[in-house]
Design an enzyme around this catalytic site. Structure first.
Site, PDB file in Angstrom:
ATOM      1  N   HIS A  12      -3.415   3.498 -29.479  1.00 52.76           N
ATOM      2  CA  HIS A  12      -3.079   4.673 -30.300  1.00 52.76           C
ATOM      3  C   HIS A  12      -3.540   5.990 -29.662  1.00 52.76           C
ATOM      4  O   HIS A  12      -3.796   6.965 -30.361  1.00 52.76           O
ATOM      5  CB  HIS A  12      -3.684   4.508 -31.702  1.00 52.76           C
ATOM      6  CG  HIS A  12      -5.184   4.418 -31.732  1.00 52.76           C
ATOM      7  ND1 HIS A  12      -5.869   3.584 -32.580  1.00 52.76           N
ATOM      8  CD2 HIS A  12      -6.147   5.060 -31.015  1.00 52.76           C
ATOM      9  CE1 HIS A  12      -7.176   3.732 -32.378  1.00 52.76           C
ATOM     10  NE2 HIS A  12      -7.365   4.628 -31.445  1.00 52.76           N
ATOM     11  N   HIS A  59     -11.155   8.481 -36.797  1.00 55.77           N
ATOM     12  CA  HIS A  59     -12.030   9.025 -35.741  1.00 55.77           C
ATOM     13  C   HIS A  59     -12.697  10.326 -36.172  1.00 55.77           C
ATOM     14  O   HIS A  59     -13.041  11.144 -35.341  1.00 55.77           O
ATOM     15  CB  HIS A  59     -11.239   9.287 -34.466  1.00 55.77           C
ATOM     16  CG  HIS A  59     -10.567   8.095 -33.857  1.00 55.77           C
ATOM     17  ND1 HIS A  59      -9.526   7.429 -34.451  1.00 55.77           N
ATOM     18  CD2 HIS A  59     -10.783   7.449 -32.682  1.00 55.77           C
ATOM     19  CE1 HIS A  59      -9.125   6.433 -33.666  1.00 55.77           C
ATOM     20  NE2 HIS A  59      -9.875   6.424 -32.591  1.00 55.77           N
ATOM     21  N   HIS A 193     -11.406   0.595 -23.155  1.00 57.73           N
ATOM     22  CA  HIS A 193     -11.619   1.991 -22.779  1.00 57.73           C
ATOM     23  C   HIS A 193     -12.996   2.465 -23.208  1.00 57.73           C
ATOM     24  O   HIS A 193     -13.582   1.947 -24.153  1.00 57.73           O
ATOM     25  CB  HIS A 193     -10.531   2.925 -23.317  1.00 57.73           C
ATOM     26  CG  HIS A 193     -10.369   3.077 -24.808  1.00 57.73           C
ATOM     27  ND1 HIS A 193     -10.092   2.033 -25.657  1.00 57.73           N
ATOM     28  CD2 HIS A 193     -10.395   4.185 -25.600  1.00 57.73           C
ATOM     29  CE1 HIS A 193      -9.954   2.479 -26.892  1.00 57.73           C
ATOM     30  NE2 HIS A 193     -10.146   3.795 -26.901  1.00 57.73           N
ATOM     31  N   GLU A 240     -12.250  -1.261 -30.492  1.00 59.01           N
ATOM     32  CA  GLU A 240     -11.056  -1.122 -31.351  1.00 59.01           C
ATOM     33  C   GLU A 240     -10.213  -2.391 -31.358  1.00 59.01           C
ATOM     34  O   GLU A 240      -9.315  -2.529 -32.193  1.00 59.01           O
ATOM     35  CB  GLU A 240     -10.220   0.078 -30.896  1.00 59.01           C
ATOM     36  CG  GLU A 240     -10.896   1.412 -31.210  1.00 59.01           C
ATOM     37  CD  GLU A 240     -10.107   2.627 -30.742  1.00 59.01           C
ATOM     38  OE1 GLU A 240     -10.451   3.742 -31.148  1.00 59.01           O
ATOM     39  OE2 GLU A 240      -9.149   2.463 -29.953  1.00 59.01           O
TER      40      GLU A 240
HETATM   41  C1  DHB Z   1      -8.266   8.079 -26.219  1.00 58.55           C
HETATM   42  C2  DHB Z   1      -8.205   6.779 -26.723  1.00 58.55           C
HETATM   43  C3  DHB Z   1      -8.438   6.527 -28.068  1.00 58.55           C
HETATM   44  O1  DHB Z   1      -8.415   5.287 -28.632  1.00 58.55           O
HETATM   45  C4  DHB Z   1      -8.737   7.570 -28.927  1.00 58.55           C
HETATM   46  O2  DHB Z   1      -8.934   7.296 -30.231  1.00 58.55           O
HETATM   47  C5  DHB Z   1      -8.831   8.868 -28.431  1.00 58.55           C
HETATM   48  C6  DHB Z   1      -8.589   9.117 -27.075  1.00 58.55           C
HETATM   49  C7  DHB Z   1      -7.970   8.372 -24.775  1.00 58.55           C
HETATM   50  O3  DHB Z   1      -7.879   7.444 -23.949  1.00 58.55           O
HETATM   51  O4  DHB Z   1      -7.784   9.550 -24.454  1.00 58.55           O
HETATM   52 FE    FE Z   2      -9.233   5.364 -30.723  1.00 60.88          FE
END
Ligand code: DHB
Ligand code: FE
Length: 289
Positions: A12, A59, A193, A240
């Site tokens: 997302h 978030h 990530h 996540e």
């Molecule tokens: C990014 C990824 C995310 O899951 C998020 O909530 C905000 C930013 C990113 O990779 O930039």
């Molecule tokens: Fe996220």
């Protein structure tokens, strides 16, 4: 009887919202990512959902560190998006179904999931970006929605197993709804990530691909990971993945993979997409033509 059609699980990343607004689908950076979605949209169109139940994480738009529900379930007639500071356009409001929401909430509480109930609820990019990927250029969303927010922002987080069990309880609740409704489940976030700290930019392809495989075959195996395991293997924001587990938990029948895509990177994230069909004996997912 409500029917669970299947699940779409997808990353997302907010920048996707900007890329959609600027029509960058054919841009070399974005193409391998966006090329994953027409097949998902075709499948969604073929199963004709009228409700989307979405597991996502807020978030900081609706919930902040001062008040952080572990599990928050929408019970609003309407869910609005708002500016989160990412510079992405806000999308039109989503229609809720309070009667369905309260049914699910009552079933969850009876099932010993003591959720927070939200009769007003803003939804952030984790909800809106996947919806825009499934229904691009939408001014009037073709489905009603039930957002379920899982805390992955403020420790302590619910365990992967607890999120999987929540999904199972939601699946039971949906099928116990005494109305004709075709329900699509959505799980958003991941895959690996980490946005900040020493390991910023961390991605783990081997782990992601293993998760995408096991989510179909043996989700209980993934539910055995601890939160710390997920942080170590997938990065801090890689937790996540629990939204994918919750969505998978909500599938009650024989589950088969319809489609998948995996692309590194989109922004700081390994972007994953999985489309799963749910076949119950009582109600085949795909209606006769
Ligand atoms: C990014 C990824 C995310 O899951 C998020 O909530 C905000 C930013 C990113 O990779 O930039
Ligand atoms: Fe996220």
């Amino acid at each position: 009887m409500a029917t669970i059609l299947g699940a779409v699980t997808t990353s997302h990343v907010p920048a996707i919202g900007g890329a959609i607004a600027r029509k960058l689908q054919q841009d070399p950076y974005w193409k391998p990512f966006f090329d994953g979605y027409p097949a998902a949209r075709e499948w969604v169109a073929s199963v004709r959902p009228d409700i989307v139940v979405a597991f996502y994480n807020d978030h900081g738009l609706q919930f902040f560190l001062d008040k952080m529900p572990t599990f928050a379930v929408g019970a609003a007639p309407e869910y609005r998006h708002a500016d989160e500071g990412w510079g992405i356009p806000t999308v039109p409001a989503f229609r809720g179904d309070p009667e369905f929401s309260w049914h699910v909430i009552e079933q969850l509480v009876a099932d010993e999931f003591d959720v927070t109930t939200c009769q007003e609820m803003l939804v952030d990019h984790a909800f809106t970006v996947p919806m825009s990927l499934l229904w691009p250029d939408t001014v009037d969303w073709p489905v009603r929605v039930l957002p379920i927010a899982i805390n992955t922002v403020q420790y302590p987080f619910p365990s992967p197993r607890r999120c999987y069990r929540l999904g199972q309880a939601v699946g039971r609740a949906i099928e116990a709804w005494d109305r004709d409704a075709r329900v699509l489940v959505l799980g958003t976030g991941g895959l690996s990530h980490q946005l900040d700290g020493e390991r910023a930019g961390y991605i783990n392809k081997r782990f992601d691909l293993m998760c995408m495989e096991e989510l179909v075959r043996d989700p209980e195996a993934l539910a055995r990971f601890s939160t710390v395991d997920l942080v170590r293997e997938a990065g801090v924001q890689g937790v996540e993945l629990v939204m994918w587990l919750a969505a998978r938990g909500a599938l009650t029948g024989a589950v088969s993979k319809v489609h998948s895509n995996y692309h590194i990177p989109i922004s700081n994230t390994a972007a994953g997409l999985l489309v799963l069909e749910n076949r119950t004996k009582a109600a085949p997912a795909r209606a006769a033509a």
